[in-house]
Design a protein around this motif. Structure first.
Motif, PDB file in Angstrom:
ATOM      1  N   PHE A   7       0.657  -1.344   0.066  1.00 11.12           N
ATOM      2  CA  PHE A   7      -0.010  -0.056  -0.087  1.00 11.12           C
ATOM      3  C   PHE A   7       0.979   1.190  -0.010  1.00 11.12           C
ATOM      4  CE2 PHE A   7      -3.116   2.869   1.279  1.00 11.12           C
ATOM      5  CZ  PHE A   7      -4.406   2.478   0.841  1.00 11.12           C
ATOM      6  N   MET A   8       1.714   1.245   1.007  1.00 10.11           N
ATOM      7  CA  MET A   8       2.747   2.313   0.975  1.00 10.11           C
ATOM      8  C   MET A   8       3.398   2.651  -0.294  1.00 10.11           C
ATOM      9  SD  MET A   8       3.655   4.907   2.550  1.00 10.11           S
ATOM     10  CE  MET A   8       3.289   4.937   4.401  1.00 10.11           C
ATOM     11  N   SER A   9       3.982   1.485  -0.986  1.00 11.90           N
ATOM     12  CA  SER A   9       4.702   1.856  -2.296  1.00 11.90           C
ATOM     13  C   SER A   9       3.979   2.350  -3.341  1.00 11.90           C
ATOM     14  CB  SER A   9       5.600   0.551  -2.571  1.00 11.90           C
ATOM     15  OG  SER A   9       4.681  -0.430  -3.141  1.00 11.90           O
ATOM     16  N   GLN A  10       2.682   2.012  -3.276  1.00 13.21           N
ATOM     17  CA  GLN A  10       1.668   2.313  -4.331  1.00 13.21           C
ATOM     18  C   GLN A  10       1.209   3.713  -4.265  1.00 13.21           C
ATOM     19  OE1 GLN A  10       2.675  -0.227  -6.057  1.00 13.21           O
ATOM     20  NE2 GLN A  10       1.144   0.641  -7.456  1.00 13.21           N
ATOM     21  N   PHE A  11       1.074   4.188  -2.722  1.00 14.72           N
ATOM     22  CA  PHE A  11       0.962   5.605  -2.417  1.00 14.72           C
ATOM     23  C   PHE A  11       2.169   6.405  -2.859  1.00 14.72           C
ATOM     24  CE2 PHE A  11       1.656   8.805   0.782  1.00 14.72           C
ATOM     25  CZ  PHE A  11       0.672   9.801   0.614  1.00 14.72           C
ATOM     26  N   LEU A  12       3.523   5.908  -2.487  1.00 16.10           N
ATOM     27  CA  LEU A  12       4.494   6.778  -2.952  1.00 16.10           C
ATOM     28  C   LEU A  12       4.767   7.044  -4.471  1.00 16.10           C
ATOM     29  CD1 LEU A  12       7.224   5.630  -0.344  1.00 16.10           C
ATOM     30  CD2 LEU A  12       6.001   7.411  -0.290  1.00 16.10           C
ATOM     31  N   ALA A  48     -10.361  -1.081  -4.534  1.00 14.21           N
ATOM     32  CA  ALA A  48     -10.261  -1.984  -3.524  1.00 14.21           C
ATOM     33  C   ALA A  48      -9.054  -1.936  -3.037  1.00 14.21           C
ATOM     34  CB  ALA A  48     -10.723  -3.419  -4.319  1.00 14.21           C
ATOM     35  N   GLY A  49      -8.036  -1.444  -3.625  1.00 12.00           N
ATOM     36  CA  GLY A  49      -6.618  -1.394  -3.060  1.00 12.00           C
ATOM     37  C   GLY A  49      -6.139  -2.646  -2.851  1.00 12.00           C
ATOM     38  N   THR A  50      -5.908  -3.039  -1.192  1.00 12.53           N
ATOM     39  CA  THR A  50      -5.204  -4.485  -1.163  1.00 12.53           C
ATOM     40  C   THR A  50      -6.434  -5.509  -0.693  1.00 12.53           C
ATOM     41  OG1 THR A  50      -4.826  -3.645   1.078  1.00 12.53           O
ATOM     42  CG2 THR A  50      -2.861  -3.495  -0.307  1.00 12.53           C
ATOM     43  N   GLY A  51      -7.682  -4.983  -0.676  1.00 12.24           N
ATOM     44  CA  GLY A  51      -8.757  -5.921  -0.495  1.00 12.24           C
ATOM     45  C   GLY A  51      -9.478  -5.874   1.059  1.00 12.24           C
ATOM     46  N   VAL A  52      -8.925  -5.081   1.646  1.00 13.66           N
ATOM     47  CA  VAL A  52      -9.573  -5.195   3.147  1.00 13.66           C
ATOM     48  C   VAL A  52     -11.136  -5.122   3.120  1.00 13.66           C
ATOM     49  CG1 VAL A  52      -9.403  -4.087   5.276  1.00 13.66           C
ATOM     50  CG2 VAL A  52      -7.579  -3.796   3.730  1.00 13.66           C
ATOM     51  N   ILE A  53     -11.748  -4.168   2.320  1.00 16.89           N
ATOM     52  CA  ILE A  53     -12.991  -4.269   2.190  1.00 16.89           C
ATOM     53  C   ILE A  53     -13.634  -5.590   1.614  1.00 16.89           C
ATOM     54  CG2 ILE A  53     -15.187  -2.667   1.639  1.00 16.89           C
ATOM     55  CD1 ILE A  53     -13.610  -0.380   2.131  1.00 16.89           C
ATOM     56  N   SER A  54     -12.903  -5.823   0.858  1.00 18.59           N
ATOM     57  CA  SER A  54     -13.425  -7.138  -0.125  1.00 18.59           C
ATOM     58  C   SER A  54     -13.453  -8.130   0.770  1.00 18.59           C
ATOM     59  CB  SER A  54     -12.421  -7.384  -1.226  1.00 18.59           C
ATOM     60  OG  SER A  54     -11.923  -6.568  -1.925  1.00 18.59           O
ATOM     61  N   ILE A  69     -14.898  -6.835  -8.316  1.00 18.58           N
ATOM     62  CA  ILE A  69     -13.853  -5.953  -7.624  1.00 18.58           C
ATOM     63  C   ILE A  69     -13.246  -5.134  -8.705  1.00 18.58           C
ATOM     64  CG2 ILE A  69     -11.901  -5.826  -6.149  1.00 18.58           C
ATOM     65  CD1 ILE A  69     -12.706  -8.687  -5.079  1.00 18.58           C
ATOM     66  N   ILE A  70     -13.305  -3.809  -8.759  1.00 14.22           N
ATOM     67  CA  ILE A  70     -12.673  -3.015  -9.595  1.00 14.22           C
ATOM     68  C   ILE A  70     -11.550  -2.053  -8.823  1.00 14.22           C
ATOM     69  CG2 ILE A  70     -13.219  -1.009 -11.158  1.00 14.22           C
ATOM     70  CD1 ILE A  70     -15.810  -2.382 -11.515  1.00 14.22           C
ATOM     71  N   GLU A  71     -10.386  -2.545  -9.598  1.00 13.02           N
ATOM     72  CA  GLU A  71      -9.048  -1.734  -9.350  1.00 13.02           C
ATOM     73  C   GLU A  71      -8.419  -1.089 -10.526  1.00 13.02           C
ATOM     74  OE1 GLU A  71      -7.901  -0.419  -6.171  1.00 13.02           O
ATOM     75  OE2 GLU A  71      -6.354   0.393  -7.829  1.00 13.02           O
ATOM     76  N   LEU A  72      -8.013   0.128 -10.365  1.00 15.29           N
ATOM     77  CA  LEU A  72      -7.297   0.759 -11.604  1.00 15.29           C
ATOM     78  C   LEU A  72      -5.697   0.379 -11.653  1.00 15.29           C
ATOM     79  CD1 LEU A  72      -7.575   2.993 -13.625  1.00 15.29           C
ATOM     80  CD2 LEU A  72      -6.929   4.687 -12.130  1.00 15.29           C
ATOM     81  N   ASP A  73      -5.318   0.272 -10.473  1.00 11.17           N
ATOM     82  CA  ASP A  73      -3.802  -0.132 -10.199  1.00 11.17           C
ATOM     83  C   ASP A  73      -3.498  -1.440 -10.553  1.00 11.17           C
ATOM     84  OD1 ASP A  73      -1.202   1.502  -8.405  1.00 11.17           O
ATOM     85  OD2 ASP A  73      -1.352  -0.961  -8.616  1.00 11.17           O
ATOM     86  N   PRO A  74      -2.595  -1.733 -11.628  1.00  5.36           N
ATOM     87  CA  PRO A  74      -2.273  -3.151 -11.969  1.00  5.36           C
ATOM     88  C   PRO A  74      -1.554  -3.973 -10.717  1.00  5.36           C
ATOM     89  CG  PRO A  74      -1.293  -1.390 -13.367  1.00  5.36           C
ATOM     90  CD  PRO A  74      -1.918  -0.687 -12.358  1.00  5.36           C
ATOM     91  N   ASN A  75      -0.714  -3.138  -9.955  1.00  7.34           N
ATOM     92  CA  ASN A  75      -0.098  -4.306  -8.807  1.00  7.34           C
ATOM     93  C   ASN A  75      -1.202  -4.451  -7.789  1.00  7.34           C
ATOM     94  OD1 ASN A  75       2.700  -4.107  -9.769  1.00  7.34           O
ATOM     95  ND2 ASN A  75       2.533  -1.850  -9.273  1.00  7.34           N
ATOM     96  N   PHE A  76      -2.145  -3.452  -7.402  1.00 10.47           N
ATOM     97  CA  PHE A  76      -3.269  -3.834  -6.656  1.00 10.47           C
ATOM     98  C   PHE A  76      -3.967  -5.025  -7.177  1.00 10.47           C
ATOM     99  CE2 PHE A  76      -3.213   0.584  -4.114  1.00 10.47           C
ATOM    100  CZ  PHE A  76      -2.527  -0.053  -3.335  1.00 10.47           C
ATOM    101  N   CYS A  77      -4.349  -5.064  -8.559  1.00  7.72           N
ATOM    102  CA  CYS A  77      -5.035  -6.107  -9.177  1.00  7.72           C
ATOM    103  C   CYS A  77      -4.649  -7.484  -9.247  1.00  7.72           C
ATOM    104  CB  CYS A  77      -5.208  -5.646 -10.594  1.00  7.72           C
ATOM    105  SG  CYS A  77      -6.596  -4.795 -10.957  1.00  7.72           S
ATOM    106  N   LYS A  78      -3.099  -7.470  -9.374  1.00  9.83           N
ATOM    107  CA  LYS A  78      -2.579  -8.664  -8.944  1.00  9.83           C
ATOM    108  C   LYS A  78      -2.628  -9.328  -7.791  1.00  9.83           C
ATOM    109  CE  LYS A  78       2.213 -10.127 -10.002  1.00  9.83           C
ATOM    110  NZ  LYS A  78       3.387  -9.812  -9.986  1.00  9.83           N
ATOM    111  N   THR A  79      -2.514  -8.581  -6.626  1.00  8.36           N
ATOM    112  CA  THR A  79      -2.846  -9.168  -5.282  1.00  8.36           C
ATOM    113  C   THR A  79      -4.399  -9.497  -5.057  1.00  8.36           C
ATOM    114  OG1 THR A  79      -2.772  -8.875  -3.134  1.00  8.36           O
ATOM    115  CG2 THR A  79      -2.545  -6.992  -4.307  1.00  8.36           C
TER     116      THR A  79
END
Ligand SMILES: C[S@@+](CC[C@H](N)C(=O)[O-])C[C@H]1O[C@@H](n2cnc3c(N)ncnc32)[C@H](O)[C@@H]1O
Length: 193
Positions: A7-12, A48-54, A69-79
């Motif tokens: 989460f922090m690395s995607q935030f940065l 959805a980010g890292t999936g806490v709410i999912s 579950i919809i997410e724009l960021d490919p790295n979050f999507c992978k997880t």
């Protein structure tokens, strides 16, 4: 811990898009899932980010095949794809919600940083969400600030009313959860006596 560092690395990398320094707490996630009932049908989660709410949505009894579950960021999507192999995980912009072909959707649960998104984009997301849902559908959104998390002009254009749930203090920062629905779908209570 891996969840926090991802989460922090995607935030940065994308501070505006992620707009939070930590994933939601499990208490906020549970609050966001607290309006789910056995009649909710299909649910769409956006941002959805890292999936806490999912995880909280599935823990509320929703079958994985009833959750998109919809997410724009490919790295979050992978997880997300690795964690929820039986859910419909889509790497896409929530602005394109209205183009989805899903049936019996009655709730959209959002972790998007809506207030840092331009008003015209907010409008596309909210219009898309209500076009996708059946009449009476609920749009759930949390916010850290004191104001409703959808701009006033977008609320007016989409004929939205809202109520708030109990504030979640155990979150960084504490958050308020809002339930938006369209005025046209609110059935007035019959007068007593
Ligand atoms: C504040 S984080 C919330 C993550 C997670 N829902 C949570 O509560 O911990 C916002 C998420 O929205 C995603 N996001 C931002 N803009 C988006 C868009 N237009 N479409 C889809 N996802 C988006 C970001 O990549 C990020 O994962």
């Amino acid at each position: 811990m891996r969840e926090f560092s991802l989460f922090m690395s995607q935030f940065l990398r994308h501070p505006k898009r992620v707009s939070a320094i930590a994933p939601s707490s499990r208490w906020l996630a549970q609050r966001m899932a607290s309006e789910i009932t056995k009649d909710t049908g299909q649910i769409v989660e956006i941002g959805a980010g890292t999936g806490v709410i999912s995880r909280a949505i599935l823990a509320a009894g929703v079958a994985p095949q009833d959750l998109t579950i919809i997410e724009l960021d490919p790295n979050f999507c992978k997880t997300l794809k690795a964690q929820f192999p039986d859910c419909n995980v889509l790497e896409m912009d929530a602005q394109d919600l209205g183009s989805l072909e899903l049936e019996n959707v009655n709730m959209v649960i959002s972790g998007l940083p809506l207030l840092s998104i331009p008003v015209s984009v907010q409008h596309n997301i909210i219009k898309g969400a209500f076009d996708l849902m059946q009449p009476g559908g609920k749009y759930m959104q949390y916010t850290y600030g004191p104001k409703p998390p959808i701009a006033q002009e977008v609320r007016t254009a989409n004929d939205l009313a809202w109520r708030t749930l109990k504030k979640t203090w155990l979150n960084i920062p504490p958050a308020s959860s809002y339930v938006f629905s369209q005025n046209s779908a609110i059935v007035p209570q019959a007068k007593q006596g």
